[in-house]
Design an enzyme around this catalytic site. Structure first.
Site, short mmCIF file in Angstrom:
data_model
loop_
_atom_site.label_atom_id
_atom_site.label_comp_id
_atom_site.label_asym_id
_atom_site.label_seq_id
_atom_site.Cartn_x
_atom_site.Cartn_y
_atom_site.Cartn_z
CB SER A 1 48.57 69.04 8.01
OG SER A 1 49.54 68.71 8.99
CE LYS A 2 49.58 62.76 4.51
NZ LYS A 2 49.62 62.37 3.11
NE ARG A 3 54.50 65.13 6.84
CZ ARG A 3 53.78 65.65 5.83
NH1 ARG A 3 53.01 66.69 6.03
NH2 ARG A 3 53.87 65.14 4.62
#
Ligand code: GLU
Length: 470
Positions: free
Chosen positions: A245-247
């Protein structure tokens, strides 16, 4: 494939695109270009609270930079804008009215209907309400949701082009909500109405959406529209194996763009996340990808995003560029660096350095090979060279040969070094170590001939002198 191919990329405008989302766009785009068809951009912005201002423009900018242009959409000053779910409310409204009319959907006045449609299983309380009566209550303004009438028993079969036939027990799916009490369509409903009205032939998306597919399949059936072909690409994991994910693990397109990575390379690498070339080729131009990408070589098993592999693919693309394009590509980064180089110096420096780059912005990490910083380390190296009689001989002879050179090019410089070797009897490291140390303050590095051309005659002679006993 004789049918008309229509695909869509349907991001939510909740932030910048990361490589995990872009892979979906890449695959849709390549597949569509391969067959000839239309690729549509649809912004799924019905979840108003989650929308991030500016995200839509940013994601369109990223897609355009990557060369993943979409083929249709409302005209905005001569270019295609995206379709937005927020502008398609009338279509959801119409589809809902038809489903209510046909009895495929029904109004539900239960209080829990107002909560999240995903969390609780609905027991079917309002299923058998009289339709007229329910319509009258709604007319009077009573709060309600609208639900799909789903099969109570048996199975729901779906076909996935990658995974084959998949069976879900009907009991897994309750009469889910199509329109919330605030009259907004739910996610699955809006997606299906859009896919129907946009005549999407292939729904190509991440494996994470597989769990939505039986609900969506039932909706296509209820609407009376043919189901599209479902293509669920394998899930991509973060480099450490967790969810990408982006994180967690996924790089943003923006960061790679700022670094000067080639968009072609990013598209190439992402195409390999879930697909492979029939001859297992890994470095492919966009045209080669368009020619080769098809569904039959999409794999089902998950795989991990590998940033080193991305860099490797990117380096291969950079290596194939003409020198002029490399010089132009690094130019803005060099201009912002502490090495202000003009083109005649930058050209040969890039001949020396280009094979080390996976993005133009990395140039400044390598210019140090050409322009080592003055300092204690440099001084020590020179002092050591002065105490080395054989090294001194090499430097002296090389200096004489270089000084006598007529032109100043790589061939000439290399010939001068060879002559110095012949005259001193030094060979291999005995010849090149002293030269390289004197000229670059390092024992190894990029091609010394190109470095000398980049530095220019005066600077090379000066560096040799600085390491020679006067
Ligand atoms: N909006 C969804 C997403 O961002 C895509 C929906 C779909 O492809 O069906 O993951």
């Amino acid at each position: 494939m004789s049918e008309l191919i229509r695909t869509r990329f349907a991001p939510s405008p909740t932030g910048r695109l990361h490589l995990g989302n872009v892979r979906i766009a890449v695959f849709n785009w390549l597949f569509t270009r391969h067959h000839g068809g239309a690729f549509v951009l649809r912004i799924e912005d019905t979840d108003v609270e989650r929308n991030v201002p500016g995200a839509e423009e940013a994601l369109m900018g990223d897609l355009r930079w990557l060369g993943l242009e979409w083929d249709e959409g409302p005209d905005v000053g001569g270019v295609h804008g995206p379709y937005r779910q927020s502008e398609r409310g009338h279509l959801y409204q119409e589809a809902l009215a038809a489903l209510l009319d046909q009895g495929e959907a029904y109004r539900c006045f239960c209080a829990e209907g107002e909560g999240s449609e995903e969390t609780r299983r609905y027991p079917g309380t309002c299923r058998s309400l009289d339709r007229e009566e329910a319509a009258a209550r709604a007319e009077k303004g009573e709060m309600h949701v609208v639900r799909l009438r789903t099969p109570e028993a048996g199975t729901i079969e779906i076909r996935d082009e990658v995974r084959g036939d998949i069976t879900f027990p009907a009991s897994d799916i309750d009469d889910f909500v199509l329109r919330r009490a605030d009259r907004r369509p739910t996610y699955n409903f809006a997606v299906v109405v859009d896919d129907v009205t946009m005549a999407i032939s292939h729904v190509i998306r991440g494996g994470g959406h597989l769990s939505n597919t039986p609900k969506q399949a039932l909706l296509f059936d209820a609407i009376g529209a043919p189901r599209p072909r479902f293509v669920h690409l394998p899930n991509v994991l973060a480099p450490d194996g967790g969810k990408l994910s982006k994180r967690h693990g996924a790089q943003g397109v923006e960061a790679l763009r700022d670094e000067g990575m080639l968009p072609e390379a990013i598209v190439n690498y992402l195409s390999l996340l879930g697909w492979s070339h029939p001859e297992e080729k890994e470095v492919l131009t966009r045209d080669e990808l368009v020619a080769a990408v098809d569904l039959d070589r999409v794999r089902a098993s998950e795989m991990a995003y590998d940033p080193d592999k991305l860099r490797w693919v990117a380096a291969q693309h950079l290596a194939r560029l003409p020198l002029r394009a490399v010089v132009d590509g690094v130019r803005p980064f060099v201009d912002r660096s502490r090495f202000p180089l003009s083109d005649p110096a930058l050209g040969p420096a890039m001949e020396a350095l280009r094979s080390r780059l996976s993005a133009f912005g990395e140039v400044n990490d390598h210019l140090g090979f050409v322009f080592p910083q003055d300092g204690a380390a440099w001084d020590e190296l020179r002092a050591a060279l002065r105490r080395d009689p054989e090294g001194q001989e090499v430097l002296r002879e090389a200096h004489a040969s270089l000084e006598a050179l007529e032109g100043w090019d790589r061939e000439g410089v290399r010939t001068a070094f060879k002559e110095a070797g012949r005259r001193t009897g030094a060979r291999g490291p005995g010849l090149f170590h002293p030269l390289r140390k004197a000229i670059t303050a390092a024992e190894s590095g990029p091609d010394l001939g190109w470095i000398c051309v980049a530095l220019g005659r005066e600077e090379v002679l000066h560096r040799l002198e600085a390491a020679m006993v006067a």
